[in-house]
Design a protein around this motif. Structure first.
Motif, mmCIF file in Angstrom:
data_model
loop_
_atom_site.group_PDB
_atom_site.id
_atom_site.type_symbol
_atom_site.label_atom_id
_atom_site.label_comp_id
_atom_site.label_asym_id
_atom_site.label_seq_id
_atom_site.Cartn_x
_atom_site.Cartn_y
_atom_site.Cartn_z
ATOM 1 N N ALA A 317 -26.141 -34.063 69.842
ATOM 2 C CA ALA A 317 -24.953 -34.071 68.978
ATOM 3 C C ALA A 317 -25.271 -33.587 67.561
ATOM 4 O O ALA A 317 -26.421 -33.529 67.146
ATOM 5 N N GLY A 318 -24.198 -33.277 66.842
ATOM 6 C CA GLY A 318 -24.308 -33.024 65.401
ATOM 7 C C GLY A 318 -23.999 -31.598 65.001
ATOM 8 O O GLY A 318 -23.921 -30.689 65.833
ATOM 9 N N GLN A 319 -23.773 -31.446 63.716
ATOM 10 C CA GLN A 319 -23.598 -30.120 63.097
ATOM 11 C C GLN A 319 -24.671 -29.997 62.030
ATOM 12 O O GLN A 319 -24.938 -30.970 61.318
ATOM 13 N N THR A 320 -25.247 -28.837 61.881
ATOM 14 C CA THR A 320 -26.254 -28.652 60.836
ATOM 15 C C THR A 320 -25.546 -28.431 59.503
ATOM 16 O O THR A 320 -24.819 -27.444 59.349
ATOM 17 N N PRO A 321 -25.708 -29.345 58.550
ATOM 18 C CA PRO A 321 -25.031 -29.132 57.269
ATOM 19 C C PRO A 321 -25.838 -28.184 56.373
ATOM 20 O O PRO A 321 -27.056 -28.281 56.299
ATOM 21 N N VAL A 322 -25.140 -27.297 55.750
ATOM 22 C CA VAL A 322 -25.778 -26.329 54.851
ATOM 23 C C VAL A 322 -25.098 -26.434 53.497
ATOM 24 O O VAL A 322 -23.876 -26.552 53.421
ATOM 25 N N LYS A 323 -25.902 -26.399 52.460
ATOM 26 C CA LYS A 323 -25.351 -26.525 51.108
ATOM 27 C C LYS A 323 -25.127 -25.136 50.511
ATOM 28 O O LYS A 323 -26.031 -24.295 50.572
ATOM 29 N N ALA A 324 -23.945 -24.916 49.970
ATOM 30 C CA ALA A 324 -23.702 -23.639 49.282
ATOM 31 C C ALA A 324 -22.927 -23.945 48.005
ATOM 32 O O ALA A 324 -22.310 -25.012 47.890
ATOM 33 N N LEU A 325 -22.966 -23.048 47.069
ATOM 34 C CA LEU A 325 -22.284 -23.280 45.788
ATOM 35 C C LEU A 325 -21.365 -22.111 45.474
ATOM 36 O O LEU A 325 -21.779 -20.952 45.500
ATOM 37 N N GLY A 326 -20.091 -22.454 45.199
ATOM 38 C CA GLY A 326 -19.169 -21.418 44.750
ATOM 39 C C GLY A 326 -19.185 -21.370 43.237
ATOM 40 O O GLY A 326 -19.320 -22.405 42.613
ATOM 41 N N ALA A 327 -19.075 -20.268 42.590
ATOM 42 C CA ALA A 327 -18.941 -18.947 43.154
ATOM 43 C C ALA A 327 -20.300 -18.313 43.431
ATOM 44 O O ALA A 327 -20.378 -17.261 44.088
ATOM 45 N N THR A 328 -21.384 -18.968 42.994
ATOM 46 C CA THR A 328 -22.719 -18.365 43.069
ATOM 47 C C THR A 328 -23.029 -17.766 44.447
ATOM 48 O O THR A 328 -23.463 -16.612 44.551
ATOM 49 N N ASP A 329 -22.802 -18.563 45.512
ATOM 50 C CA ASP A 329 -23.227 -18.104 46.837
ATOM 51 C C ASP A 329 -22.284 -17.089 47.476
ATOM 52 O O ASP A 329 -22.564 -16.590 48.572
ATOM 53 N N GLN A 330 -21.207 -16.745 46.783
ATOM 54 C CA GLN A 330 -20.417 -15.590 47.236
ATOM 55 C C GLN A 330 -21.292 -14.330 47.144
ATOM 56 O O GLN A 330 -21.052 -13.348 47.823
ATOM 57 N N HIS A 331 -22.283 -14.396 46.270
ATOM 58 C CA HIS A 331 -23.162 -13.243 46.060
ATOM 59 C C HIS A 331 -24.491 -13.431 46.770
ATOM 60 O O HIS A 331 -25.486 -12.812 46.410
#
Ligand code: PA5
Length: 476
Positions: A317-331
């Motif tokens: 079970a489970g989903q792998t959580p990933v951390k991202a930051l807007g707007a930085t990770d748009q790039h």
């Protein structure tokens, strides 16, 4: 420049799930109402069981927001510590550190630790969760032990990382201030009865706080684990808990479609099981919420990532959580989210109002590449970018949803974190796993104990060495 628009009084978190729905996404990657409704009976059963277990006091995390008496004594203690110290250092790991760090980052003034003491009304806070020797060594060389307080936070009182840090700190304090002064610089937050740290508390008469019985690390952010360090650094813990109290009403609604925690759980479960969305990208559009995303990662990963269900059958079970930051990770990551494997759901965290804002000046009017931005605030720009990214993902048939808080306040953070805790527990019911255990982390701990010579773990050293041979075969 202060934001002058009026901010809603209630710290309600809005869950917008339009963009996971098949009719909006115009793709079979989306969910239908019929499918979501299939989870209603299970969620109703889960709700009944949860409420019964709460009543039986088996799930004490639910009631942490209501601990008004404990809160009073924590605030008194914090007032006292604050007067006597310049630096407050938390030694702890996992759930004993991440919530504190997340809320400190979200709610303290930006660069709080860098301000001179005359410009800073409260002590600096350092959360040292890792045993990277460079981090602790550098910190201990930086802080003056006479003006530093150490909060050792460990529910089990047995965690290698935390105990080793404590031993180093204890020795430093003893050498620089004398053994009798150590207890004036130490406060331990641990289980009320068990563990090596509780033994030491009793033996050395250290000041101590209790991690409430039955509250595991990743569900402890609204307990003394985080309340003390946050109160010491001037964060309004009363409002934090008030926000969670408001959330507790919404998150105990029996109807899944009216309960944001149950709905968040159901949507992610459905996307994971029926649309192969095994990665959840948590993407706040606020620098202040970067560490909140890390707190969420632990909550989601450790609670739901399980090989076996409660019936003993393999579930993976489970989903792998990933951390991202807007707007930085748009790039940075957005290209992958738009066009890479169809295995992700993006959860945006937005806010209606930023606490401060700055207007882009209307200059360079003759240059059309720059002029269009003039007159907008940065807040308006970042909100527009968030909406644009959600729209782009949706047009590409990529499911995404948005959690919106009114703005970053103690109350809205209390609400948001409580909601996600309940969502993690509710997800446990859907996956039919125990969200409160973490059996997968035990083996590496046992290898470490064996290799470091802890009595009783000799066989793990042998097992480790056996499995590690032949050592050089695949190393270049
Ligand atoms: O969520 C959890 O239970 C874990 O991440 C623990 O918080 C972490 O392992 C630290 O444990 P302890 O507080 O016992 O030192």
């Amino acid at each position: 420049m202060a934001n002058t628009k009026s901010v809603p009084k209630e710290p309600k978190v809005e869950l917008d799930f339009n963009n996971v729905m098949a009719d909006i996404l115009k793709s079979d990657q989306g969910l239908t109402i019929k499918e979501i409704n299939k989870l209603k009976p299970e969620m109703t059963e889960a709700h009944k069981d949860l409420m019964q277990r709460r009543k039986n006091e088996e799930l004490p995390f639910y009631d942490l927001p209501f601990q008004t008496q404990e809160l009073k004594s924590i605030r008194r203690l914090a007032d006292d510590i604050r007067k006597r110290t310049e630096n407050f250092v938390v030694l702890g790991i996992g759930g004993s550190a991440l919530g504190t760090r997340a809320l400190f980052k979200a709610l303290s003034p930006h660069n709080h630790n860098l301000l001179e003491s005359s410009k800073r009304r409260f002590p600096r806070l350092f959360v040292v969760d890792n045993i990277d020797p460079e981090t602790l060594t550098t910190l201990l060389n930086f802080v003056d032990p006479r003006h530093t307080f150490f909060n050792i936070v460990t529910k089990s009182g047995t965690t290698t990382e935390t105990i080793s840090q404590f031993m180093i700190v204890h020795d430093r304090l003893r050498r620089s201030l004398g053994r009798s002064s150590v207890r004036d610089h130490v406060i331990v937050t641990t289980d009320s009865k068990q563990g090596f740290m509780r033994e030491l508390v009793n033996q050395e008469d250290y000041h101590a706080l209790e991690v409430p019985e039955g509250v595991g690390g990743r569900f402890s952010v609204l307990s003394p684990v985080s309340l003390l360090p946050l109160a010491v650094t001037g964060i309004n813990v009363v409002e934090l808990l008030k926000g969670a109290v408001v959330a507790s009403k919404a998150c105990t609604h029996a109807n899944m479609m009216r309960n944001p925690a149950y709905l968040f759980a159901a949507l992610n479960f459905a996307l994971r099981q029926w649309r192969k969305r095994s990665i959840l990208v948590m993407m706040p559009y606020a620098d202040a919420l970067m560490d909140f995303a890390e707190w969420f990662n632990q909550l989601w990963a450790e609670s739901l990532g399980k090989q076996y269900g409660i019936d003993g059958k393999e579930v993976l079970a489970g989903q792998t959580p990933v951390k991202a930051l807007g707007a930085t990770d748009q790039h940075s990551q957005l290209q992958l989210y738009m066009e890479g494997p169809e295995d992700k759901v993006v959860v945006f965290v937005g806010q209606k109002f930023y606490r401060v804002d700055t207007r882009i000046p209307s200059i360079f009017k003759e240059n059309e590449g720059l002029a269009y931005l003039g007159g907008y605030t940065l807040g308006e720009l970042i909100q527009t970018e968030q909406a644009a990214t959600a729209r782009a993902l949706t047009m590409a048939g990529r499911p995404n949803m948005t959690l919106t808080i009114p703005r970053i306040t103690p109350a809205s953070m209390g609400y948001l974190m409580y909601l996600l805790e309940v969502a993690a527990v509710a997800s446990g019911y859907l996956y039919k796993i125990d969200p409160f255990d973490q059996p997968g982390v035990e083996l590496s701990k046992k290898f470490t104990y064996g290799l470091m010579g802890r009595p009783g773990f000799e066989s793990f050293k042998e097992q480790f060495n056996r499995g590690n041979r032949p050592k050089k075969k695949y190393i270049i």
